[in-house]
Design a protein around this motif. Structure first.
Motif, PDB file in Angstrom:
ATOM      1  N   ASP A  69      20.071  -0.020   6.946  1.00 18.02           N
ATOM      2  CA  ASP A  69      20.190  -0.672   8.309  1.00 18.02           C
ATOM      3  C   ASP A  69      19.930  -2.230   8.154  1.00 18.02           C
ATOM      4  O   ASP A  69      20.725  -2.728   8.978  1.00 18.02           O
ATOM      5  N   THR A  70      19.159  -2.826   7.361  1.00 25.49           N
ATOM      6  CA  THR A  70      19.324  -4.369   7.033  1.00 25.49           C
ATOM      7  C   THR A  70      20.745  -4.813   6.715  1.00 25.49           C
ATOM      8  O   THR A  70      21.096  -5.713   7.322  1.00 25.49           O
ATOM      9  N   TYR A  71      21.216  -4.082   5.713  1.00 22.96           N
ATOM     10  CA  TYR A  71      22.512  -4.764   5.524  1.00 22.96           C
ATOM     11  C   TYR A  71      23.551  -4.236   6.912  1.00 22.96           C
ATOM     12  O   TYR A  71      24.510  -5.474   6.848  1.00 22.96           O
ATOM     13  N   ASN A  72      23.478  -3.330   7.098  1.00 25.17           N
ATOM     14  CA  ASN A  72      24.620  -2.862   8.226  1.00 25.17           C
ATOM     15  C   ASN A  72      24.568  -3.703   9.516  1.00 25.17           C
ATOM     16  O   ASN A  72      25.633  -4.292  10.034  1.00 25.17           O
TER      17      ASN A  72
ATOM     18  N   ARG B 254       0.697  -0.992   0.255  1.00 24.87           N
ATOM     19  CA  ARG B 254      -0.047  -0.085  -0.062  1.00 24.87           C
ATOM     20  C   ARG B 254       0.863   1.284   0.027  1.00 24.87           C
ATOM     21  O   ARG B 254       0.674   2.181  -0.654  1.00 24.87           O
ATOM     22  N   GLN B 255       2.015   1.321   0.740  1.00 26.96           N
ATOM     23  CA  GLN B 255       2.829   2.486   0.751  1.00 26.96           C
ATOM     24  C   GLN B 255       3.522   2.667  -0.428  1.00 26.96           C
ATOM     25  O   GLN B 255       3.940   3.814  -0.885  1.00 26.96           O
ATOM     26  N   PHE B 256       3.601   1.668  -1.497  1.00 29.53           N
ATOM     27  CA  PHE B 256       4.217   1.734  -2.870  1.00 29.53           C
ATOM     28  C   PHE B 256       3.031   2.145  -3.802  1.00 29.53           C
ATOM     29  O   PHE B 256       3.147   2.304  -5.075  1.00 29.53           O
ATOM     30  N   GLY B 257       1.794   2.458  -3.283  1.00 26.42           N
ATOM     31  CA  GLY B 257       0.627   2.568  -4.194  1.00 26.42           C
ATOM     32  C   GLY B 257       0.029   1.401  -4.907  1.00 26.42           C
ATOM     33  O   GLY B 257      -0.773   1.663  -5.735  1.00 26.42           O
ATOM     34  N   GLU B 258       0.243   0.515  -4.240  1.00 24.72           N
ATOM     35  CA  GLU B 258      -0.250  -0.946  -4.903  1.00 24.72           C
ATOM     36  C   GLU B 258      -1.851  -1.006  -4.422  1.00 24.72           C
ATOM     37  O   GLU B 258      -1.761  -1.919  -3.100  1.00 24.72           O
TER      38      GLU B 258
ATOM     39  N   ASP C 228      11.059   8.166  -0.011  1.00 29.91           N
ATOM     40  CA  ASP C 228      12.350   7.321  -0.544  1.00 29.91           C
ATOM     41  C   ASP C 228      13.646   7.197   0.318  1.00 29.91           C
ATOM     42  O   ASP C 228      14.341   6.527   0.178  1.00 29.91           O
ATOM     43  N   ASN C 229      13.796   8.451   1.145  1.00 25.22           N
ATOM     44  CA  ASN C 229      14.720   8.423   2.082  1.00 25.22           C
ATOM     45  C   ASN C 229      14.586   7.068   3.140  1.00 25.22           C
ATOM     46  O   ASN C 229      15.544   6.438   3.566  1.00 25.22           O
ATOM     47  N   GLU C 230      13.514   6.790   3.529  1.00 30.22           N
ATOM     48  CA  GLU C 230      13.221   5.717   4.383  1.00 30.22           C
ATOM     49  C   GLU C 230      13.427   4.407   3.811  1.00 30.22           C
ATOM     50  O   GLU C 230      13.985   3.470   4.473  1.00 30.22           O
ATOM     51  N   ILE C 231      13.188   4.209   2.413  1.00 32.29           N
ATOM     52  CA  ILE C 231      13.471   3.289   1.775  1.00 32.29           C
ATOM     53  C   ILE C 231      14.931   2.901   1.969  1.00 32.29           C
ATOM     54  O   ILE C 231      15.483   1.642   2.138  1.00 32.29           O
ATOM     55  N   THR C 232      15.817   3.882   1.385  1.00 32.95           N
ATOM     56  CA  THR C 232      17.324   3.766   1.479  1.00 32.95           C
ATOM     57  C   THR C 232      17.573   3.550   2.937  1.00 32.95           C
ATOM     58  O   THR C 232      18.720   2.602   3.086  1.00 32.95           O
TER      59      THR C 232
ATOM     60  N   ALA D  45      13.094  -0.755  -6.065  1.00 33.13           N
ATOM     61  CA  ALA D  45      12.966  -0.529  -4.650  1.00 33.13           C
ATOM     62  C   ALA D  45      12.036  -1.265  -3.918  1.00 33.13           C
ATOM     63  O   ALA D  45      12.374  -1.844  -2.867  1.00 33.13           O
ATOM     64  N   LYS D  46      10.922  -1.825  -4.507  1.00 33.45           N
ATOM     65  CA  LYS D  46       9.965  -2.613  -3.948  1.00 33.45           C
ATOM     66  C   LYS D  46      10.471  -3.907  -3.587  1.00 33.45           C
ATOM     67  O   LYS D  46      10.563  -4.622  -2.533  1.00 33.45           O
ATOM     68  N   PHE D  47      11.462  -4.409  -4.659  1.00 31.11           N
ATOM     69  CA  PHE D  47      11.858  -5.841  -4.424  1.00 31.11           C
ATOM     70  C   PHE D  47      12.908  -5.851  -3.280  1.00 31.11           C
ATOM     71  O   PHE D  47      13.057  -6.706  -2.741  1.00 31.11           O
TER      72      PHE D  47
END
Length: 702
Positions: A501-504, A178-182, A492-496, A346-348
């Motif tokens: 955060d996940t990788y680090n 929903r946050q991606f507009g789907e 957009d910044n929250e996606i990044t 980004a979604k992926f």
């Protein structure tokens, strides 16, 4: 033709559309597609249509087909016949009969959830998994996939928690989408394709191996001169002995709607593999149980025995069940497939990161989903993944995460978006596009382009349990990500930030190298990754506070149900190990010892005869002495095993018993096998009491 017989024994969409009134068909489709409640009026109409269809196919009985907590399926057959007052009978099947059945809930594993005197249990129709017909020598039976619970509503099966987990991951996925507009997506499905490995051996040979019959694996057996080192069996010509079996297997499965797609020889001699096409998860779980049932049933018809044990033979490959898993929307979008534009990518990446974090945070729980006595023998060798949970993403995808996280180094190569062409250097062969990454057979959890492959599940295990865990842990992270996206003012910044955060914080679980290497074991320790080598080491993950909190939050299991799972896992482990140990003692005392004792007497008699003829019998005496020494070692190990069994049977705590079995009894069992295998290699084959590996795997007669 396969297309003509596929699904002919399934009450699928084609049959429902044909046999149900148009409005009732639409109503049932809504129930199935969106997992709505089923009303009694609709059930009556469906039951009548299902009965008429089944009877037209020759069915006389129906059964509620369910998956209790013993790893198998269960069924109680009821006839359609209802006697009439005039002495006649009619064929009856009501909506009530379709929706609910009753079974003895105290006779299946329950982990203390049910007492012997508390017998009532219910089976409830799962309309999302189509009914089907089974054909065998007893006739035709209508099988209705059902859930199974106790009188008090406690889940006593594999299906109920799986369906709960599917709901949880769908709900949390929708929040993210929903946050991606789907907004057109109404539900998210988990799709699974479970590859099934198995062994086929001669049924007559199988009957002469007590260990195979009672425990599913060979407890004794010297290493044959040839194993799988020549790589000549993998993808080799399917023998004329096996080919008719595989052809009939395909036909039987196709009739029941199982999309058996691939069949081939596996790496080890007598080992094979079957792979179906992806299905919606709960259907895939039902169909995998059908695959195992059909393998066993058809093997008997062809004079064969199908072995589903994870390690029926030492020294060669064991058998697994590679669980290919992805997420897809009802609009046809594969959420595990990288997109063609920044929006889709980004979604992926958000969904990819949810999997990465889930696997790292809940590595121990995922490990226990593949834990069993049989699988303990398989993991970590011969193409089976190691017990350390890690994810293989491939260098390209890993470096994408590094780049977004600002962790790219001078030695890291970021591949551009252009796919790489592979030129074989032969003009007549076409150039092909390479995949983004190579396949990693040593990874327990590998990304393979548009899905993940969980390679740890054992060949005899249900896939429901592992997928329930996988769905739940991923749902929990998607829940967290959805909350972050819902509350941000800079999307957009929250996606990044989520990706970084996940990788680090969880990139430690990503490993693209050789999982068999000693260096990886050392590196995993440095990274702080758990290494549960066997069932006993990881089983307590089931009752940790973190696990119980997780499952209760998403209403998958209650604390009571998780403690029951813990007890059932331990009981199954202990019972299987005790069966193996007691079988070893019987074979040692009643088969091996009498055989070697007869042979040693022959050796002794031959030495006496030779001494009368020749002055020197050094070689014969030396062999006799060595043989007697091995018999002594064999007998000491047999006695030690009997004593160990007696001590362990006095232990009442299931975990303490399992720990003692692992630390003491298994060590003695290995010693007994080693002593026996040495005797086998120096005994006249005609006198060895049961078929050897050469006879089983290569049909070499003594």
């Amino acid at each position: 033709m396969p297309s003509e017989i596929f699904g002919i024994n399934v009450f699928d969409d084609r049959v429902m559309r044909q046999r149900l009134p148009k409005e009732k068909y639409k109503e049932l489709k809504q129930v199935i597609d969106y997992r709505l409640d089923l009303n009694r009026d609709l059930a009556e109409v469906v039951a009548n249509a299902m009965k008429d269809w089944a009877i037209s196919k020759g069915a006389t009985h129906y059964t509620h087909w369910f998956q209790p907590l013993n790893g198998f399926t269960a069924e109680k057959h009821e006839s359609f016949i209802r006697p009439m007052h005039d002495g006649g009978a009619i064929m009856e099947f009501s909506g009530k009969m379709l929706i609910k059945g009753e079974s003895d809930a105290s006779s299946f594993p329950s982990g203390g959830l049910r007492q012997t005197f508390e017998a009532r249990g219910y089976t409830m129709w799962d309309p999302t998994s189509p009914a089907f017909l089974k054909e065998d020598k007893s006739g035709v039976t209508l099988c209705i996939p059902t859930a199974f619970c106790s009188w008090g509503g406690t889940a006593l099966d594999e299906k109920t928690p799986l369906l709960r987990s599917v709901k949880a991951i769908s709900n949390q996925s929708l929040r993210v989408l929903r946050q991606f507009g789907e907004y057109t997506v109404k539900n998210v499905k988990t799709n699974v394709g479970a590859e099934q490995e198995y062994f086929l051996i001669d049924a007559d040979i199988y009957k002469h191996r007590m260990d195979l019959v009672l425990s599913g694996r060979t407890l004794f057996g010297a290493k044959p001169p040839k194993g799988q080192e020549m790589d000549d069996y993998y993808f080799g010509l399917i023998s004329e002995k096996i080919s008719p079996f595989m052809s009939e297997l395909d036909e039987e499965l196709w009739k029941m709607g199982v999309s058996a797609k691939t069949k081939h020889n596996e790496v080890a001699p007598c080992q094979h593999e079957l792979a179906p096409i992806f299905s919606v998860e709960n259907i895939a779980a039902d169909q995998n149980q059908l695959i195992m049932e059909t393998l066993d049933k058809l093997a008997a018809r062809h004079g064969l025995k199908c072995l589903l044990h994870e390690k029926p033979f030492a020294y060669i490959n064991g058998s697994g069940k590679h669980n290919n898993w992805n997420l897809a929307t009802d609009t046809g979008l594969n959420l595990m497939n990288p997109g063609d534009n920044p929006y889709d990518n980004a979604k992926f990446l958000v969904f990819l990161c949810a999997v990465i974090k889930a696997i790292d945070v809940h590595a121990g729980l995922l490990r226990v989903s593949a834990a069993s006595a049989g699988n303990d023998h398989r993991l970590g060798a011969c193409e089976a993944p190691p017990a350390i949970i890690s994810i293989c993403l491939g260098e390209e995808l890993t470096n994408v995460l590094k780049k977004i996280s600002g962790d790219i180094g001078e030695d890291d190569v970021v591949v551009d978006d252009m796919k790489r062409l592979v030129d074989f250097g032969v003009p007549s062969l076409p150039m092909l596009y390479a995949d983004a990454s190579d396949r990693n057979r040593t990874s327990p959890f590998a990304f393979t382009g548009n899905k993940f492959e969980f390679r740890m599940i054992g060949s005899s295990m249900t896939i429901s349990w592992a997928n329930t865990i996988l769905n739940t842990i991923v749902a929990s992270v998607l829940d967290e990500f959805a909350t972050r996206l819902e509350n941000t003012t800079d999307f957009d910044n929250e996606i990044t930030s989520i990706i970084a955060d996940t990788y680090n914080n969880h990139g430690r679980v990503i490993f693209n190298g050789n999982g068999y290497s000693d260096e990886w074991v050392e590196e995993a320790v440095r990274r702080g990754l758990p290494n549960y080598k066997d069932t006993v080491e990881c089983v307590k993950e089931l009752i940790s506070d973190k696990t119980i909190e997780l499952f209760e939050k998403y209403e998958i299991y209650t604390a009571e149900e998780m403690h029951a799972r813990y007890e059932i896992t331990l009981e199954a482990y202990n019972k299987r190990r005790m069966i193996e140990a007691k079988t070893m003692v019987i074979m040692a005392e009643e088969q091996i010892y009498p055989a070697v004792n007869r042979y040693v007497m022959e050796l002794a008699d031959s030495v006496k005869v030779l001494e009368k003829v020749f002055d020197c019998t050094c070689a014969q005496k030396k062999k006799l002495k060595e043989y007697c020494s091995n018999i002594d070692r064999f007998q000491r190990s047999t006695d030690a095993l009997k004593e160990s069994i007696a001590r362990i049977e006095e232990i009442h705590d299931e975990y303490e018993k399992a720990f003692k079995i692992k630390e003491e009894m298994l060590v003695i069992m290995d010693q007994l096998r080693e002593a026996s295998d040495e005797l086998e290699q120096s005994t006249d084959l005609n006198q060895w009491p049961f078929p050897t590996y050469c006879e089983i795997l290569y049909d070499i007669q003594a």
